[in-house]
Design an enzyme around this catalytic site. Structure first.
Site, PDB file in Angstrom:
ATOM      1  CG  ASP A 172      59.241  59.987  42.970  1.00 18.93           C
ATOM      2  OD1 ASP A 172      58.642  60.261  41.471  1.00 18.93           O
ATOM      3  OD2 ASP A 172      58.549  60.459  43.922  1.00 18.93           O
ATOM      4  CD  GLN A 173      64.313  57.309  46.938  1.00 12.94           C
ATOM      5  OE1 GLN A 173      63.718  57.189  48.095  1.00 12.94           O
ATOM      6  NE2 GLN A 173      65.858  56.640  47.296  1.00 12.94           N
TER       7      GLN A 173
END
Lengths: 401, 401
Positions: A172-173
């Site tokens: 995600d990051q």
């Protein structure tokens, strides 16, 4: 104070982690981020937390961590009045970010082709789990699932452990960071040419690109990584690279010339391992031999001895001790900001400095629809119009009771 | 084909991983990256590898992974003629990236204040390990050391494991991404105002900011994370979130409503755990109970059953199997490019698409000083001048023998 992205309007339809992280980064550098939330209930992430615990009653630390520096508009984006509002906002937006499953925005009438007609300069970034088409199109895309498919889950810990999840939301990051990288490059290009464009990012490609060095090695050397059974710090590296128990914690040793390390450890018989192939092949055994020595002193004692010899070493901090680390204090890594319900909250500062246009955290995460009134007034709605939209349940504005 | 960063000149003094990753990202979007390498021996990373093995004799896969789309100039930056060349290049550069220890560039006469005098529009990004001053100023800064101090090393695996290194170079790479984020924002700002600026990034702040959600939780809920002893996939989450052994591999289950999962597993007695607090508190035990069922079928069998119920699941791929994954193939994640010594090498593609200005890999990593002649001719040196610079050992140009 001037900020690098001042004047950039971001229309943010994203939820959960990756999209909100991307838009928060733009907000930290001064962009005006308008978070479009579900009328009434808001971003799904508001309903998820850790340890089944909440802040100030019902606020999620997960949500709060990724939504500072944004204004919230909670709106029924399917209603005719909601559509009118979204189109007005899209007409003035520089950037749009969304992470619905592929096709959802198009079905709502908010696809790139729709919005381009009313705003040809828009930079429209869609972030998906697996890519915008292909065999996994309809599958749920989520960080841990992408760690699994991308192989990232097989890179930490020991081979005998099987899959080991990386503790941060790596995929995600990293995709949030890649989205910002693409959007800012597109903004720069638009500034020179006047042209907007469509960007498509996905968790899977970002997770694999983040393992670029591993894949380059695997595919061009033809050898796969075997994770060590000891605390050697990387599957591709030999001893001494790794973490070693001391009498009061752990010491990490990175690349360090073996003879110098032997000097620090005070046992010249260890010079028999002074060969890169031996240090690789016998890494687990050598790790154990070195650790039998490191456990005899404290971490600080070893740091003094080893830093004195210019060896590459550091201590291991538990997460709870990080805010007390002298360099972390020096760097102003954590600062306080006001939250409408929770009072002062501690947040992680922008992780770099810019001499002309510093990052700045001017507000914490918003309540659901907190800025509905001001956002709608800016595009020409009157107080009376807004009251009607609330009473017709087109928008909602959370109040502190 | 147009690219977003076409016409952007990047003068790249960086070595090892973080800086080269940052400049490679700019090269992938069309920037002209000139890599300044040590005369003769080049980037230190050329001398480091995995498994003590090399490609095409002496090429490092670690170096090759992070240096595509760059041209190399190998030069003695301390010599008077070398200085003259560097100043000429700096005069025309849009961006400069360096990751020497703080103070080195200033001592060489290449600090921001020096170069600003000859090029006020330059965007000058310095990346350090710990920050540009403070108590750790003189300490070596390196990925595993920063994983240790930032607490990132305590987030994966089991609590009883102690520190568990994250298998990717997390801190280096996240700081590379943050450097690009700051540089592109500064480029956009310069395009509107004409002003350059100085950016300072560091591994430690990037590593902590990447754990923003963890730190927000720890500091505002006052509870630290205890890593599970089972394969639950995150320290803050309850069952079923995690990885489960099957009869032929592993299955990952992300957020999935417990009743639906119970239906898929086919044992209604498991409904006794249908409470978020129980699913958190007894997560290790529940993980074991679920795994006793998942081991009875293959991963593909479970995927069919569970995806059919819209549960959030995926298989676990070994890194070696990732290139055969159907979605990875569909996404064109790996492509081939020519290397002057190694022939065709496989590289990881740019991880997103841009409709107007696609990323593109036009060349693989350079040999040491490979582009010395063309780079110097572009700033006015003649073939004769260049031959003199080679014979005086100011520059070197690696030839394939």
């Amino acid at each position: 104070m001037q900020q690098a992205l001042e004047g950039v309007k971001v229309l943010d339809f994203s939820q959960l982690l990756q999209g909100p992280f991307a838009t928060q980064m733009m907000g930290d550098l001064g962009a005006d981020v308008i978070k479009i939330e579900r009328n009434g209930s808001g971003d799904i992430y508001r309903g998820m937390t850790f340890f089944n615990q909440w802040i100030a009653g019902d606020e999620s630390p997960c949500f709060m961590a990724w939504n500072r520096n944004k204004r919230s508009l909670a709106i029924d984006i399917k209603s005719p009045q909601g559509k009118e509002i979204i189109y007005k906002l899209a007409k003035e937006a520089d950037v749009l970010v969304e992470n619905f499953r592929p096709g959802v925005m198009e079905r709502l009438g908010y696809g790139y082709e729709d919005l381009k007609k009313i705003n040809s300069r828009i930079i429209y970034c869609s972030a998906s789990g697996w890519g915008d088409d292909g065999p996994y199109l309809t599958r749920p895309g989520q960080d841990l699932l992408v760690q699994s498919v991308s192989g990232a889950i097989m890179t930490s810990g020991k081979n005998s452990d099987g899959p080991v999840a990386i503790g941060t939301a790596l995929c995600d990051q990293v995709n949030g960071l890649n989205s910002v990288y693409a959007i800012l490059a597109a903004l720069y290009y638009r500034e020179r040419t006047g042209k907007g464009q469509q960007i498509k990012t996905n968790l899977l490609s970002s997770a694999i690109a983040f393992q670029m060095q591993d894949y380059f090695t695997i595919q061009n050397l033809g050898q796969t990584f075997e994770r060590p059974e000891s605390k050697i710090g990387h599957p591709g590296n030999g001893a001494p690279f790794g973490m070693y128990e001391t009498s009061d914690g752990y010491l990490t040793i990175a690349m360090s010339p073996w003879p110098k390390l032997v000097e620090a450890l005070g046992d010249q018989s260890l010079m028999r391992y002074n060969d890169p192939q031996v240090l690789f092949d016998d890494r687990d055994k050598i790790h154990g031999i070195v650790e039998a020595i490191t456990v005899t002193k404290t971490t600080d004692e070893w740091l003094e001895i080893m830093l004195g010899l210019d060896l590459w070493v550091a201590k291991v901090n538990d997460q709870k001790d990080v805010e007390k680390d002298p360099q972390v204090i020096h760097n102003d890594t954590f600062i306080k900001v006001d939250h409408p319900k929770a009072g002062k909250v501690k947040v992680t500062n922008v992780p770099f400095t810019m001499s002309e246009t510093p990052g700045h955290i001017k507000r914490s995460s918003p309540l659901i629809g907190e800025h509905g009134t001001e956002i709608l007034m800016e595009i020409g709605y009157s107080q009376g119009d807004i009251e009607n939209l609330v009473s017709e349940n087109v928008i909602s504005i959370e109040k502190i009771t």
